[in-house]
Each structure stands twice: as C-alpha cells, then as structure tokens.
Scaffold this active site. Structure first.
Site, PDB file in Angstrom:
ATOM      1  N   GLU A  76     -10.389  -1.622   4.947  1.00 32.86           N
ATOM      2  CA  GLU A  76      -9.315  -1.669   5.937  1.00 32.86           C
ATOM      3  C   GLU A  76      -9.862  -1.486   7.345  1.00 32.86           C
ATOM      4  O   GLU A  76      -9.437  -2.162   8.285  1.00 32.86           O
ATOM      5  CB  GLU A  76      -8.277  -0.595   5.618  1.00 32.86           C
ATOM      6  CG  GLU A  76      -7.066  -0.627   6.521  1.00 32.86           C
ATOM      7  CD  GLU A  76      -6.001   0.377   6.102  1.00 32.86           C
ATOM      8  OE1 GLU A  76      -4.836   0.185   6.477  1.00 32.86           O
ATOM      9  OE2 GLU A  76      -6.324   1.346   5.399  1.00 32.86           O
ATOM     10  N   SER A 107       3.458  -1.096   3.480  1.00 33.29           N
ATOM     11  CA  SER A 107       3.448  -2.459   3.995  1.00 33.29           C
ATOM     12  C   SER A 107       3.927  -3.467   2.952  1.00 33.29           C
ATOM     13  O   SER A 107       3.416  -3.513   1.831  1.00 33.29           O
ATOM     14  CB  SER A 107       2.030  -2.838   4.441  1.00 33.29           C
ATOM     15  OG  SER A 107       1.523  -1.908   5.353  1.00 33.29           O
ATOM     16  N   SER A 149       0.339   6.668   2.567  1.00 35.65           N
ATOM     17  CA  SER A 149       0.923   7.679   3.454  1.00 35.65           C
ATOM     18  C   SER A 149       2.242   8.218   2.918  1.00 35.65           C
ATOM     19  O   SER A 149       2.992   7.524   2.226  1.00 35.65           O
ATOM     20  CB  SER A 149       1.155   7.084   4.845  1.00 35.65           C
ATOM     21  OG  SER A 149      -0.056   6.719   5.458  1.00 35.65           O
ATOM     22  N   GLN A 183       0.837  -1.205   0.000  1.00 34.00           N
ATOM     23  CA  GLN A 183       0.000   0.000   0.000  1.00 34.00           C
ATOM     24  C   GLN A 183       0.866   1.247   0.000  1.00 34.00           C
ATOM     25  O   GLN A 183       1.680   1.445   0.901  1.00 34.00           O
ATOM     26  CB  GLN A 183      -0.926   0.024   1.218  1.00 34.00           C
ATOM     27  CG  GLN A 183      -1.903   1.195   1.207  1.00 34.00           C
ATOM     28  CD  GLN A 183      -2.810   1.208   2.418  1.00 34.00           C
ATOM     29  OE1 GLN A 183      -2.353   1.466   3.512  1.00 34.00           O
ATOM     30  NE2 GLN A 183      -4.092   0.944   2.226  1.00 34.00           N
ATOM     31  N   GLY A 184       0.682   2.104  -1.006  1.00 35.53           N
ATOM     32  CA  GLY A 184       1.414   3.356  -1.114  1.00 35.53           C
ATOM     33  C   GLY A 184       0.477   4.539  -0.943  1.00 35.53           C
ATOM     34  O   GLY A 184       0.149   5.219  -1.933  1.00 35.53           O
TER      35      GLY A 184
END
Length: 389
Positions: A239, A156, A124, A121-122
């Site tokens: 999420e 992550s 933040s 996951q990109g």
C-alpha cells in the site's frame, strides 16, 4: 545504479503503447462518480480487457521494472485506473501471492486478475486508526470456523465488494501486536451490515462495516494464527510502496497542465507561483527517481516485485516505502493547492476535476498510515532511533 531500460523492456513499452492506442478510443463513457455499481462494472470490464490481452499479471510481475513501465504508460495514455479493483489488485492480491498457500493463490488470484471479484479492506476501526494494533474486532475459533464480531471503518468499496481483507484479534490475552490474524471474509456472509460513508468530495467510496457473529472458515486465514500483524505489514508495504506509483505519473501530468493554464490565463506572471510549480516539478521528479531506485535495488538484491524483499538501507523493507508515502502525500496536497491558485475563482467549482482531487488530497496524509506514523517508521527503521514508550 543503472536506471535505464533494457531492450526487452523497451519492446514491452512499445507493444503496450500500440495496444492502448487501439483499445482506449473504443471504451464507453465512465459512469458517474457516485454510481459505484456502474463503476464496479466499468472497472471490472477494463480489468478483463487487460487479462485477455495478457497485461493483467504485469502488476505482480517478477520484474518490477516492467511494472513501472506498465503504470507509466497506462497513466500517460489516460487508461482507466484500478478503481473498485484497488484493494484486490494492490493490497489483498499481492499479499496472498506473497503469503498465501497454493490453494489460496489458486482460489483468489485468478478472479482478482480477471476482474471477477472485488475486495475491500477491513483494517481500521473507530478506536484503532493510527494505532492499528489496538483493534478490538474479535475472532473466536469454533472448530474449523472463526466467529467474528466487531466493526470496521473507512472500509474501501465495501458496498460493492465480494471479499474483505480482514484483520482481527484471535488472542485477546497476547500483547496487542501478537494476537492478530489476517482473514479473507466473504462479504455475503450472514451477519454483515454495510453502511456507506459519504466523503467531502461527494461519493461514498468508504463504509462502516458491522460484524455480528460472522462465520469465516479457518481455511481463509492467510498466514498462521496470531501472525496477522506481520502479514498486515506485508499488505501495508504494498500500500505504501507501490500502490501510489501510477498517481505520481498522474501528478506530473497535472503539473504540466497547470503550467500551460497559468501561461494562458496570466497567472504565470506571478513569480511566487512559478517558483512553486518549479519546486513541485523537482519534487515529483525526485519521487519518480526514488521509485526507480527502490525497484532497481529490489531487482539487484533478488527481491523481485515484492516490496521489502531485500535491498540497501533505504529499501522498502527498511522504511523506503514510508519515505515515499510521506513525501508523496504532502507533495500531492501542495500540487492541488497550487491548482487552486491557477484556477482562481474556478477553485470553487466542485465539478472541476482538480477541485475534487484537491478535496481528496486532504486524506492522503491520513490514509495508509498517517504522516506521523511514517515519520516514526523512518526514525526507527532507517535512522535507528529508539522506539517511544
């Protein structure tokens, strides 16, 4: 609301229990926590076993009650968690299933379900965490590709991922929530640098990702250009609404183990500790009922398994997922604080799984939206309070 299972659902539960009892004793030992290539292979192999047995698509089943049974039974049986498959199975995959084109679903969903491809996951960035819409990673369109430059943090499983669900700014002149797009970026594209981040607990499950004019096909955009904030809210609804369901079952199991240990080592004589464990038992039972209630509301409203698809005022769409995430993250921290009391001097043993879980629990009030963000969502979407300026 009827929270009981139908005969068909109980039949599914029985079949799943039999299958788990047959296959789990045959699994190899789990790799060390710091061995992410090994853990990727282990997690992918388990996912392939689920796929071959017909259980891989249960997480995305149109009947959310079946999803809960699957999560409840696999956790109770001690089956492997999703691990390195976390983002693909619980975030990116459901988002693509809900928002992607037919071509995108055909391309990305089967490899996720088989365990062939891992996602990270990109979202933040160093200056865009709680205020995610303030992100500055740019994607400039050049014909049929986007040229992406910027950086991401807390990405992550980036070091073992094949794909990244990437939120980028495609219109810097638009209001910050309206100029974003959701892209699927191949992690082997030129211009990507991954720098692992070691956590307090030891393993490097996060990373910084630096993007230097990375070219991503426009065909990899999920949703319309500049509609990425809405698509990302779909991702976050999964999420916050369903990704932690299995962990609630795990916490209830740990709570029982804590009570048994306390009875064995004499700490059960502490009335304050007993009250604390009792209150936590009530808390996690209530969380499980909230999950069931949200699932039932979604099913009765015709929402299927997608968080936010209909339901009454406390549904996931209107902030029910935020209520769950807020209460769960704090309850988890309290659980492992209680574990430290039960362990006594053993709470200093970094090798004990409860100690590692206590360290990781510190992140839960930050990950997937801070507790303050969840409180704002609840205030605005459920209580109808005005937005802050």
């Amino acid at each position: 609301m009827d929270l009981s299972c139908t005969p068909e659902e109980e039949d599914f539960r029985a079949r799943l229990r039999r299958w788990l009892a047959e296959v789990l004793p045959k699994l190899p030992a789990k790799p060390a926590a710091a061995d992410w290539p090994g853990r990727r292979a282990y997690d992918a192999a388990w996912q392939r076993m689920l796929y071959d047995a017909g259980y891989a698509e249960v997480r995305w089943d149109t009947d959310p009650a079946v999803q809960l049974i699957f999560l409840e039974e696999t956790e109770r049986a001690g089956a492997p968690y999703v691990g390195a498959n976390f983002v693909g199975l619980l975030h990116a995959g459901p988002t693509i299933a809900a928002e992607g084109t037919d071509r995108q679903r055909r391309r990305w969903l089967p490899p996720i379900l088989r365990g062939d491809e891992i996602w990270c996951q990109g979202f933040s960035e160093p200056d865009a965490g709680s205020d995610l819409a303030a992100l500055r990673t740019r994607a400039v369109r050049d014909g049929e590709t986007y040229v992406v430059s910027g950086s991401k943090i807390w990405t992550s499983h980036a070091e073992v991922a094949d794909w990244c669900e990437l939120l980028v700014r495609t219109d810097p002149g638009a209001p910050k929530h309206r100029g974003l797009s959701w892209l699927a970026m191949p992690m082997d594209a030129p211009g990507i640098t991954v720098r692992p981040l070691r956590t307090l607990a030891g393993p490097a499950e996060f990373a910084e990702v630096f993007l230097d004019e990375v070219r991503v096909p426009v065909a990899n955009r999920v949703g319309e250009e500049n509609d990425g904030w809405r698509v990302s809210m779909v991702t976050l609804s999964f999420e916050r609404g369903t990704a932690f369901v299995g962990e609630v079952v795990a916490c209830r199991r740990v709570l029982g183990e804590l009570a048994r240990m306390a009875r064995g080592n004499g700490r059960w004589d502490d009335a304050v500790l007993r009250r604390r464990l009792g209150r936590l038992s009530a808390e996690f039972s209530a969380l499980w009922r909230l999950i069931q209630w949200n699932v039932g509301a979604s099913r009765n409203a015709g929402g299927g398994g997608t968080p936010g698809a209909g339901g009454p005022p406390c549904s996931l769409e209107l902030g029910g997922g935020s209520i769950f995430k807020l209460r769960y993250s704090h309850a988890r921290q309290e659980l492992y604080d209680a574990a430290a009391e039960v362990l006594g001097a053993g709470a200093l043993d970094a090798g004990h799984p409860w100690v590692a879980d206590r360290l990781s629990s510190l992140s839960y009030t930050i990950a997937a939206g801070t507790s303050q963000i969840q409180q704002n969502i609840i205030a605005e979407r459920i209580l109808g309070l005005p937005k802050g300026r």
